[in-house]
Design an enzyme around this catalytic site. Structure first.
Site, short mmCIF file in Angstrom:
data_model
loop_
_atom_site.label_atom_id
_atom_site.label_comp_id
_atom_site.label_asym_id
_atom_site.label_seq_id
_atom_site.Cartn_x
_atom_site.Cartn_y
_atom_site.Cartn_z
CE LYS A 220 -4.44 -1.78 1.27
NZ LYS A 220 -5.52 -1.98 2.25
NE ARG A 254 -7.78 -8.09 0.23
CZ ARG A 254 -7.31 -7.29 -0.71
NH1 ARG A 254 -6.31 -6.46 -0.43
NH2 ARG A 254 -7.82 -7.29 -1.91
C1 8Y7 Z 1 -8.25 -4.24 1.68
C2 8Y7 Z 1 -9.32 -5.00 1.20
C3 8Y7 Z 1 -8.38 -3.93 -0.44
C4 8Y7 Z 1 -7.98 -4.27 3.07
C5 8Y7 Z 1 -9.84 -5.79 3.29
C6 8Y7 Z 1 -5.42 -3.06 -1.95
C7 8Y7 Z 1 -10.38 -5.37 -1.03
C8 8Y7 Z 1 -6.69 -2.34 -1.98
N1 8Y7 Z 1 -7.65 -3.59 0.63
N2 8Y7 Z 1 -10.11 -5.78 1.99
N3 8Y7 Z 1 -9.39 -4.80 -0.15
N4 8Y7 Z 1 -8.81 -5.07 3.84
N5 8Y7 Z 1 -10.60 -6.54 4.13
O1 8Y7 Z 1 -4.39 -2.33 -2.05
O2 8Y7 Z 1 -7.10 -3.62 3.61
O3 8Y7 Z 1 -5.34 -4.28 -1.87
S1 8Y7 Z 1 -8.12 -3.38 -2.09
#
Ligand code: 8Y7
Length: 277
Positions: A220, A254
């Site tokens: 990020k 994640r």
């Molecule tokens: C997150 C996410 C994204 C996160 C959860 C990226 C879909 C942006 N970020 N879902 N999604 N938590 N639960 O950079 O931080 O991956 S998308």
């Protein structure tokens, strides 16, 4: 133990969620055909690297992005969810805020709903409750198109905790018990660099909400801002952030880089075990 539509996710140790984007810039033939085979191969590779679940998303939620309509999102993700749910031993999480996509994904075997809007869209609460699946409730201030325009909090950690507590209460009333909920502070979603760092530093404050914590920091821009590197140079920063998140109470991270994250968390686990004797 979380029952993810028949597949079990044991949260007694930290788990790794691998990210699989099914958007026009990934697994496509350059037109609008999404190659299920390529997505499956990528997901299988992540499982071989140690991913405990796979998160499939068909709508970009990056800062500044516009949405896609439900028809397009369904067309992108349902065939992939179906193929992966059938063939992989791990639960498949569906990254969506749309009730129709939640239902359709659950019907073809999804094991979890990951909603960056925390079930606030019209009909999402009822749809998620009907599926009987675990739900990850994420905090976001504003909406993706505008969320990075000068976000303001009284105290970011208490504000995020209060929001998540309120969403847990709403879910419980709608028939989704706390035991089926996961909470997420939403790193990068309507947060300045300072906000993101405060949330990571004080992540364990969210433990009092009584739900496992998911943290998404992988690649990020807040990490990029600290180390001064573009997205492709953020592996070391992402691994460090994942280790810190788990040390501060995250149950699930994640990530894009599954193999490296699994190794990093193994070192953390080995050292933690040594401390406990
Ligand atoms: C997150 C996410 C994204 C996160 C959860 C990226 C879909 C942006 N970020 N879902 N999604 N938590 N639960 O950079 O931080 O991956 S998308």
């Amino acid at each position: 133990m979380l029952d993810c539509g028949g597949k079990v996710l044991d949260l007694s140790a930290p788990r790794v969620m691998g990210i699989l984007n099914v958007t026009p810039d990934s697994f496509s033939d350059g037109g609008d055909f999404f190659c299920v085979d390529a997505a499956l191969r990528r997901a299988e590779a992540m499982v071989a690297e140690g991913a405990d679940l796979i998160d499939i998303g068909g709508e970009s939620t990056r800062p500044g992005s516009a949405g896609v309509d439900a028809g397009e999102e369904l067309r992108r993700v349902v065939p992939v969810v179906e193929a992966l749910a059938r063939r992989l031993p791990v639960p498949i999480s569906i990254d969506t805020s749309k009730p129709d996509v939640m239902r359709a994904a659950a019907d073809v075997g999804a094991g979890m709903i990951n909603d960056v809007c925390a079930l606030q869209a019209a009909g999402a609460l009822a749809a998620a409750a009907e599926t009987g699946l675990p739900v990850c409730l994420m905090h976001m201030l504003g909406e993706p198109r505008t969320m990075q325009h000068d976000p303001v909090y009284a105290d970011v950690v208490s504000d995020v905790a209060a929001f998540l507590a309120a969403r847990i209460a709403v879910c419980e009333e709608a028939g989704i018990p706390r035991a089926r909920l996961i909470i997420d502070p939403g790193f990068g979603f309507g947060k300045s660099l300072t906000h993101n760092l405060c949330l990571l530093a004080r992540l364990d404050d969210l433990r009092s909400l009584g739900a496992p914590i998911l943290a998404g920091l992988s690649r990020k821009s807040s990490l990029g801002a600290v180390v001064g590197r573009p997205v492709e140079g953020r592996l070391a920063a992402s691994l460090t952030a994942a280790v810190l998140a788990v040390q501060n109470g995250a149950a699930i991270v994640r990530v894009h880089d599954v193999a490296q994250t699994v190794d990093a968390l193994r070192i953390l686990a080995a050292v933690s075990a040594a401390r406990q004797g």
